[in-house]
Design a protein around this motif. Structure first.
Motif, short mmCIF file in Angstrom:
data_model
loop_
_atom_site.label_atom_id
_atom_site.label_comp_id
_atom_site.label_asym_id
_atom_site.label_seq_id
_atom_site.Cartn_x
_atom_site.Cartn_y
_atom_site.Cartn_z
N LEU A 127 3.20 15.83 13.26
CA LEU A 127 3.15 14.38 13.29
C LEU A 127 1.69 14.02 13.51
CD1 LEU A 127 5.00 11.88 13.25
CD2 LEU A 127 5.15 12.09 15.74
N GLN A 128 0.98 13.80 12.41
CA GLN A 128 -0.47 13.61 12.51
C GLN A 128 -0.86 12.22 13.00
OE1 GLN A 128 -1.74 14.85 8.57
NE2 GLN A 128 -2.13 16.89 9.35
N ARG A 129 -0.14 11.21 12.56
CA ARG A 129 -0.43 9.84 12.99
C ARG A 129 0.85 9.21 13.50
NH1 ARG A 129 -3.43 7.02 8.14
NH2 ARG A 129 -1.74 5.65 8.70
N PRO A 130 1.20 9.46 14.75
CA PRO A 130 2.46 8.93 15.28
C PRO A 130 2.52 7.40 15.18
CG PRO A 130 1.49 10.49 16.81
CD PRO A 130 0.47 10.23 15.75
N ASP A 131 3.60 6.90 14.65
CA ASP A 131 3.86 5.47 14.54
C ASP A 131 5.04 5.19 15.46
OD1 ASP A 131 4.98 3.00 13.78
OD2 ASP A 131 4.12 3.16 11.77
N HIS A 132 4.77 4.58 16.60
CA HIS A 132 5.82 4.39 17.60
C HIS A 132 6.96 3.53 17.08
CE1 HIS A 132 2.58 5.96 20.10
NE2 HIS A 132 3.57 6.49 20.77
N GLY A 133 6.67 2.55 16.25
CA GLY A 133 7.72 1.74 15.66
C GLY A 133 8.62 2.56 14.76
N LEU A 134 8.02 3.41 13.97
CA LEU A 134 8.77 4.27 13.07
C LEU A 134 9.62 5.28 13.84
CD1 LEU A 134 9.21 4.96 10.08
CD2 LEU A 134 7.21 6.46 10.23
N LEU A 135 9.05 5.86 14.88
CA LEU A 135 9.80 6.80 15.72
C LEU A 135 10.96 6.10 16.41
CD1 LEU A 135 6.77 8.75 17.21
CD2 LEU A 135 8.44 9.64 15.57
N TRP A 136 10.74 4.88 16.88
CA TRP A 136 11.80 4.12 17.52
C TRP A 136 12.92 3.83 16.52
CZ3 TRP A 136 14.45 -0.40 17.07
CH2 TRP A 136 15.20 -0.80 18.17
N LEU A 137 12.56 3.43 15.31
CA LEU A 137 13.57 3.21 14.27
C LEU A 137 14.37 4.49 14.04
CD1 LEU A 137 11.96 1.17 11.35
CD2 LEU A 137 13.89 0.52 12.77
N ASN A 189 0.83 -1.21 0.00
CA ASN A 189 0.00 0.00 0.00
C ASN A 189 0.86 1.26 0.00
OD1 ASN A 189 -2.40 -1.44 0.04
ND2 ASN A 189 -2.44 -1.53 2.26
N GLY A 190 2.01 1.21 -0.70
CA GLY A 190 2.85 2.39 -0.80
C GLY A 190 3.75 2.64 0.40
N ARG A 191 3.75 1.75 1.37
CA ARG A 191 4.59 1.93 2.56
C ARG A 191 5.86 1.14 2.42
NH1 ARG A 191 1.25 2.12 7.90
NH2 ARG A 191 3.26 2.89 8.54
N LYS A 192 6.91 1.62 3.04
CA LYS A 192 8.22 0.98 2.97
C LYS A 192 8.39 -0.03 4.09
CE LYS A 192 10.50 4.98 1.00
NZ LYS A 192 11.66 5.86 1.11
N SER A 193 9.26 -1.01 3.85
CA SER A 193 9.61 -1.96 4.91
C SER A 193 10.52 -1.26 5.91
CB SER A 193 10.33 -3.17 4.32
OG SER A 193 11.62 -2.82 3.90
N SER A 194 10.67 -1.84 7.08
CA SER A 194 11.55 -1.24 8.09
C SER A 194 12.99 -1.21 7.59
CB SER A 194 11.44 -1.97 9.43
OG SER A 194 11.75 -3.33 9.28
N ASP A 195 13.43 -2.22 6.82
CA ASP A 195 14.78 -2.20 6.26
C ASP A 195 14.96 -1.04 5.29
OD1 ASP A 195 15.57 -4.42 7.71
OD2 ASP A 195 15.21 -5.83 6.06
N GLN A 196 13.96 -0.77 4.48
CA GLN A 196 14.04 0.35 3.54
C GLN A 196 14.10 1.68 4.29
OE1 GLN A 196 10.47 -0.81 1.44
NE2 GLN A 196 11.62 -1.05 -0.47
N ILE A 197 13.32 1.78 5.35
CA ILE A 197 13.30 3.01 6.14
C ILE A 197 14.66 3.24 6.80
CG2 ILE A 197 12.31 4.09 8.21
CD1 ILE A 197 9.64 2.68 7.36
N ARG A 221 19.64 6.23 7.13
CA ARG A 221 21.11 6.29 7.18
C ARG A 221 21.65 7.13 6.03
NH1 ARG A 221 21.56 0.05 8.77
NH2 ARG A 221 21.68 0.32 11.03
N ARG A 222 21.09 6.96 4.85
CA ARG A 222 21.54 7.73 3.68
C ARG A 222 21.29 9.22 3.92
NH1 ARG A 222 18.44 9.67 0.02
NH2 ARG A 222 16.75 8.20 0.43
N LEU A 223 20.10 9.57 4.39
CA LEU A 223 19.77 10.98 4.64
C LEU A 223 20.63 11.58 5.76
CD1 LEU A 223 15.89 10.79 4.30
CD2 LEU A 223 17.46 12.02 2.77
N ALA A 224 20.90 10.80 6.79
CA ALA A 224 21.75 11.30 7.89
C ALA A 224 23.17 11.55 7.39
CB ALA A 224 21.74 10.32 9.06
N ARG A 225 23.71 10.64 6.57
CA ARG A 225 25.05 10.86 6.00
C ARG A 225 25.05 12.11 5.12
NH1 ARG A 225 25.04 5.23 5.75
NH2 ARG A 225 24.21 5.20 3.64
N GLN A 226 24.00 12.26 4.32
CA GLN A 226 23.90 13.44 3.45
C GLN A 226 23.75 14.71 4.28
OE1 GLN A 226 20.66 12.45 0.82
NE2 GLN A 226 21.96 11.23 -0.52
N LEU A 227 23.03 14.63 5.39
CA LEU A 227 22.90 15.79 6.28
C LEU A 227 24.27 16.20 6.81
CD1 LEU A 227 21.42 17.85 8.09
CD2 LEU A 227 21.01 15.97 9.71
#
Length: 139
Positions: A119-129, A28-36, A41-47
């Motif tokens: 953060l309209q729909r907080p996803d605790h798993g996503l925030l933890w990742l 449904n257009g959502r990424k796996s936790s590995d993709q996230i 990591r890529r965005l943090a390195r780029q930052l």
């Protein structure tokens, strides 16, 4: 009867991450936790490459961690799910960096007009990742 692919709930210890709501790859257009994790990591390195100094990079990472940790540990307090983009401290530490904004977006913060991230729909798993990945980049 339950579908064949239904899984039994997994009992998690206190230090285990909460499960993502939908960990299936691009389901449904959502990424796996590995993709996230890879994207984060890529965005943090780029930052860290984007900022003018190592101190500014560490400050941006710490500030992002603060936002994610506050949303994770205080989910019922609306003030921790909203960021004023016009705030001078936000702009100096995070808002002027494209990759920092992309990280906030990746972890669920969406633009509300031009002045607010929420953060309209907080996803605790996503925030933890998010906190787990960003902690890897602290010096």
């Amino acid at each position: 009867p339950e579908p064949a692919d239904a899984q039994e709930p997994v009992e998690r210890g206190p230090s285990s991450p909460p499960a993502l709501h939908d960990p299936a790859p691009t389901h449904n257009g959502r990424k796996s936790s590995d993709q996230i994790v890879d994207d984060a990591r890529r965005l943090a390195r780029q930052l860290l490459d984007e900022v003018q100094s190592p101190e500014a990079g560490q400050n941006a990472i710490r500030t992002l961690l603060l936002y994610l940790n506050n949303a994770l540990t205080k989910p019922n307090e609306t003030k921790y799910r909203s960021i004023n983009r016009e705030n001078a401290a936000f702009h100096t530490r995070v808002g002027r960096f494209v990759n920092a904004l992309a990280l906030l977006d990746l972890f669920g913060f969406v633009s509300i007009g031009s002045t607010k991230l929420e953060l309209q729909r907080p996803d605790h798993g996503l925030l933890w990742l998010g906190t787990s990945v960003l902690e890897e980049f602290l010096a």
